[in-house]
Scaffold this motif. Sequence first.
Motif, PDB file in Angstrom:
ATOM      1  N   UNK A  38      22.635 -63.523 -31.658  1.00  0.00           N
ATOM      2  CA  UNK A  38      23.111 -64.134 -30.215  1.00  0.00           C
ATOM      3  C   UNK A  38      24.576 -64.657 -30.309  1.00  0.00           C
ATOM      4  N   UNK A  39      25.298 -64.338 -28.899  1.00  0.00           N
ATOM      5  CA  UNK A  39      26.450 -65.166 -28.607  1.00  0.00           C
ATOM      6  C   UNK A  39      26.061 -66.571 -28.090  1.00  0.00           C
ATOM      7  N   UNK A  40      24.927 -66.949 -27.718  1.00  0.00           N
ATOM      8  CA  UNK A  40      24.668 -68.029 -27.109  1.00  0.00           C
ATOM      9  C   UNK A  40      23.302 -68.707 -27.912  1.00  0.00           C
ATOM     10  N   UNK A  41      23.538 -69.996 -28.353  1.00  0.00           N
ATOM     11  CA  UNK A  41      22.672 -70.679 -29.146  1.00  0.00           C
ATOM     12  C   UNK A  41      21.467 -71.165 -28.307  1.00  0.00           C
ATOM     13  N   UNK A  42      21.443 -70.875 -27.235  1.00  0.00           N
ATOM     14  CA  UNK A  42      20.147 -71.395 -26.344  1.00  0.00           C
ATOM     15  C   UNK A  42      19.533 -70.022 -25.913  1.00  0.00           C
ATOM     16  N   UNK A  43      19.642 -69.127 -26.378  1.00  0.00           N
ATOM     17  CA  UNK A  43      19.077 -67.600 -26.037  1.00  0.00           C
ATOM     18  C   UNK A  43      17.503 -67.764 -26.465  1.00  0.00           C
ATOM     19  N   UNK A  44      16.595 -67.624 -25.478  1.00  0.00           N
ATOM     20  CA  UNK A  44      15.244 -67.726 -25.834  1.00  0.00           C
ATOM     21  C   UNK A  44      14.921 -66.485 -26.758  1.00  0.00           C
ATOM     22  N   UNK A  45      15.606 -65.360 -26.709  1.00  0.00           N
ATOM     23  CA  UNK A  45      15.352 -64.435 -27.992  1.00  0.00           C
ATOM     24  C   UNK A  45      15.387 -64.909 -29.165  1.00  0.00           C
ATOM     25  N   UNK A  46      16.208 -65.930 -29.511  1.00  0.00           N
ATOM     26  CA  UNK A  46      16.211 -66.602 -30.843  1.00  0.00           C
ATOM     27  C   UNK A  46      14.703 -67.050 -31.097  1.00  0.00           C
ATOM     28  N   UNK A  47      14.273 -67.661 -30.123  1.00  0.00           N
ATOM     29  CA  UNK A  47      12.730 -68.022 -30.501  1.00  0.00           C
ATOM     30  C   UNK A  47      11.692 -67.225 -30.722  1.00  0.00           C
TER      31      UNK A  47
END
Length: 214
Positions: A38-47
Amino acid sequence: MSSSCRVVVLISGNGSNLQAIIDGCDDNLNADIVGVISNKPDAYGLIRAHHSEIDTSCVIAYKNESRSEYDSRLLAAVNKYQPDLIVLAGFMRILTDEFVSQFLGKMINIHPSLLPKYTGLNTHQRAIDAGDLEHGASVHFVIPQLDAGPVILQAKVPVYTGDDATVLAERVHEQEHAIYPLVVKWFSLGRLKMLEGKAYLDGQLIGPSGYAPD
Ligand SMILES: Nc1nc2c(c(=O)[nH]1)N[C@@H](CN(C=O)c1ccc(C(=O)N[C@@H](CCC(=O)O)C(=O)O)cc1)CN2
Ligand SMILES: NCC(=O)N[C@@H]1O[C@H](COP(=O)([O-])[O-])[C@@H](O)[C@H]1O
């Protein structure tokens, strides 16, 4: 049985398409998501990736960093996974020609419109504003020209009077979650190719509006 197709998914947000592909890979033993970036640390996809015990990494743009410098870092992060397929799933950065040229024929994207209509952003509102009666999503191979790669598969949805962009987006999402995992499966089974800028399924040329069964 051929070795599994190593899939890396690039995201920027919620990751509902990532989730659909994760769920699809459970059935499709030929594809294995080996990394989510992800380029965004808060992307829910990381969860979502973490819940499925999939390795994740973040490549966050530095202030004043050029697009090319960012993409060099992204390339290093992607190549660590030695992918066979890169899946853009709501990845909201335009990629440089240099980056895209590394993965011609092995990078796909899902776009929330019936390409070639409405390349770029804010597609749902643009369809509503234009008074379109139908809208949808397109899965395409990625080429340097934005949202211009050969279309692989499309799904259509109706646009109803009174629709707003949120409601229409939800209707499109449902279709996205059906078509994206199918395209990943086709690629992982070796059925889907891009040759000389054209998409082929089982050796048959796919038309400009994507695969249409006889
Ligand atoms: N070279 C290519 N890069 C990307 C493609 C592509 O076909 N060729 N597909 C896009 C995905 N995409 C639409 O499907 C898309 C993503 C992002 C943008 C955009 O304008 N991004 C802005 C930043 C916007 C933001 O941060 O909200 C930008 O990068 O300046 C347009 C279309 C992925 N990349
Ligand atoms: N131009 C790229 C673009 O707009 N892509 C769109 O972002 C959403 C991501 O949702 P998700 O994070 O829930 O998968 C999807 O609707 C996808 O079509």
